[in-house]
Scaffold this motif. Structure first.
Motif, PDB file in Angstrom:
ATOM      1  N   ALA A   1      40.402  76.996  52.540  1.00  0.00           N
ATOM      2  CA  ALA A   1      39.885  76.601  53.855  1.00  0.00           C
ATOM      3  C   ALA A   1      38.625  77.385  54.201  1.00  0.00           C
ATOM      4  CB  ALA A   1      40.956  76.823  54.921  1.00  0.00           C
TER       5      ALA A   1
ATOM      6  N   ALA B   1      41.501  72.099  57.848  1.00  0.00           N
ATOM      7  CA  ALA B   1      41.665  72.010  56.396  1.00  0.00           C
ATOM      8  C   ALA B   1      43.079  72.382  55.970  1.00  0.00           C
ATOM      9  CB  ALA B   1      40.650  72.926  55.709  1.00  0.00           C
TER      10      ALA B   1
ATOM     11  N   TYR C   1      36.390  66.355  52.094  1.00  0.00           N
ATOM     12  CA  TYR C   1      35.192  67.134  51.791  1.00  0.00           C
ATOM     13  C   TYR C   1      33.919  66.334  52.073  1.00  0.00           C
ATOM     14  CZ  TYR C   1      37.301  71.300  49.703  1.00  0.00           C
ATOM     15  OH  TYR C   1      37.970  72.482  49.518  1.00  0.00           O
TER      16      TYR C   1
ATOM     17  N   VAL D   1      35.835  75.621  52.774  1.00  0.00           N
ATOM     18  CA  VAL D   1      35.474  74.467  53.599  1.00  0.00           C
ATOM     19  C   VAL D   1      34.495  74.891  54.696  1.00  0.00           C
ATOM     20  CG1 VAL D   1      36.341  72.787  55.285  1.00  0.00           C
ATOM     21  CG2 VAL D   1      37.591  73.177  53.158  1.00  0.00           C
TER      22      VAL D   1
ATOM     23  N   SER E   1      38.673  75.669  59.568  1.00  0.00           N
ATOM     24  CA  SER E   1      39.705  76.263  58.705  1.00  0.00           C
ATOM     25  C   SER E   1      41.103  75.752  59.051  1.00  0.00           C
ATOM     26  CB  SER E   1      39.637  77.799  58.806  1.00  0.00           C
ATOM     27  OG  SER E   1      40.587  78.396  57.955  1.00  0.00           O
TER      28      SER E   1
END
Length: 422
Positions: free
Chosen positions: A263, A252, A320, A266, A249
């Motif tokens: 995040a 990101a 990503y 993610v 997190s």
């Protein structure tokens, strides 16, 4: 009920248990709000990196109870071990809600919860593998996948709880829920009999070739040079995954500029590929072999780290893709290694043997996040950490060839000794 049928109920219960303890992979969702909460209490400005020590210690202490719990499991059965481990795990999560300092959080989340995780994780996986000698790779993948799946489910749930009730309430609610689930599910777990063979199953030539000539205990395993190749391979392979998982997190948000909500997504994507990799690699490794699968995952990890290295605010797609490849590679490694250990040293003592092997995971769990944190503090960016992790990935790839050579040399020596004896 016949054990061949009942083993599926035991497997399902083990997966539910692992789903609970796998919530440690959602740590990065708790890190930022907990840092803000403790900053308000202590008057110090704390960052998620300052709290990463709790996650690091959580991973580091797991092998202690994996080994001791494995010893108890091999003698008295996994039910009691999982029950006690579940109480420690849920208790650690609940205690974390009362944290007023980093030190208390390290004790509650890092030590109490970490010890509980090790006790439970070692028993559920090793016991399940013993029940499925016909599907060892797949079941190792499924049980570890349940562990990884938690970080797909828990981050959005935790995010909602944190937003509505605060981070301490989130710890409390999740801790109570998981404490109850693990304790109830533990009563469905049974110890696998030493002579268990599934009804109607006859080992194939490939499975017989993978089986060790004898079951080795921990002393026999430590006496084998192959063990040291395997544990170095585990350290090299897990390094990147644990490094990125611990601070997915914050990475990101700081590197790519994503919002806190994005995040969290993610974290879930990383966990989703982590989970999928465990099942896929477990299945594939039954077909092409564990070591060939690990060679592929090592190269995949390096490719993912290269993509992360070149990611930035204008390269969200690259980010990503990179984080997804890291998740897939890390999950594949963790899905393969339980069966890999049982293949090499036998299933009989796998609870203790895999616990010792898991020390490699703990070392990666310590050094990976620590290097990530120190690099960011020194450089203000994560790029150099990605380079270090890529070198580890390449080392893992090389070690797969060292392993093949070591096994060939060992088999040649055993055959020569056998001829002399005869």
């Amino acid at each position: 009920m016949e054990l061949t049928k009942k083993r599926w109920i035991i497997l399902i219960a083990s997966c539910f248990i692992n789903l609970c303890i796998g919530s440690i992979y959602a740590w990065s969702v708790f890190a930022a709000p907990m840092a803000a909460y403790l900053s308000g209490l202590t008057g110090r400005t704390l960052t998620p990196g300052d709290l990463a020590i709790a996650f690091t210690i959580c991973n580091s202490v797991g092998p202690i109870t994996m080994i001791s719990g494995g010893w108890i499991n091999d003698r008295f059965g996994p039910k009691k071990v999982i029950l006690v481990g579940g109480i420690l795990f849920g208790g650690g999560m609940i205690l974390s809600s009362f944290a007023t300092s980093v030190g208390f959080l390290v004790f509650a989340y890092g030590i109490v919860l970490g010890l509980g995780t090790g006790m439970v994780y070692g028993c559920t996986i090793s016991n399940s593998i013993k029940f499925f000698p016909d599907k060892r790779g797949l079941v190792g993948g499924v049980t570890t996948a349940a562990y990884g799946l938690s970080s797909v489910i828990i981050p959005p749930v935790a995010n909602v709880l944190i937003s509505n009730s605060g981070v301490t309430s989130a710890f409390m609610i999740i801790g109570i829920a998981f404490l109850l689930i693990i304790c109830v599910a533990s009563f469905f777990i049974e110890k696998c009999p030493a002579d268990f063979t599934p009804s109607g199953w006859t080992p194939s030539a490939v499975q017989l070739a993978r089986s060790p000539r004898e079951d080795k205990n921990w002393k026999g395993m430590l006496a084998s040079p192959i063990f040291y190749v395997m544990i170095l391979l585990l350290i090299s392979g897990a390094f990147a995954g644990l490094m990125c998982t611990s601070q997915a997190s914050p990475i990101a948000q700081k590197m790519v500029g994503l919002s806190a909500a994005a995040a969290t997504t993610v974290v879930s994507i990383l966990a989703l590929f982590n989970t999928g990799g465990r099942i896929l690699a477990g299945y594939i490794s039954d077909k092409i072999g564990r070591i060939n699968t690990l060679a592929i995952t090592s190269l995949l990890s390096v490719a993912g780290l290269i993509m992360l290295y070149f990611s930035g605010e204008n390269n969200v797609g690259t980010f990503y893709m990179g984080i997804s490849m890291i998740g897939l590679s890390f999950g594949s490694l963790m899905g393969v290694f339980p069966g890999f250990t049982a293949d090499q040293f036998g299933a009989k003592n796998n609870s203790v043997n895999y616990g010792i092997m898991f020390i490699g995971f703990a070392l990666a769990g310590y050094f990976g996040p620590s290097i990530m944190r120190n690099v960011y503090s020194a450089d203000g960016s994560y790029q150099r950490a990605f380079v270090i992790a890529a070198v580890c990935g390449l080392t893992g790839f090389i070690l797969t060839f060292v392993y093949k050579w070591a096994v060939k040399y060992q088999n040649k020596s055993v055959n020569n000794n056998h001829k002399v004896t005869v």
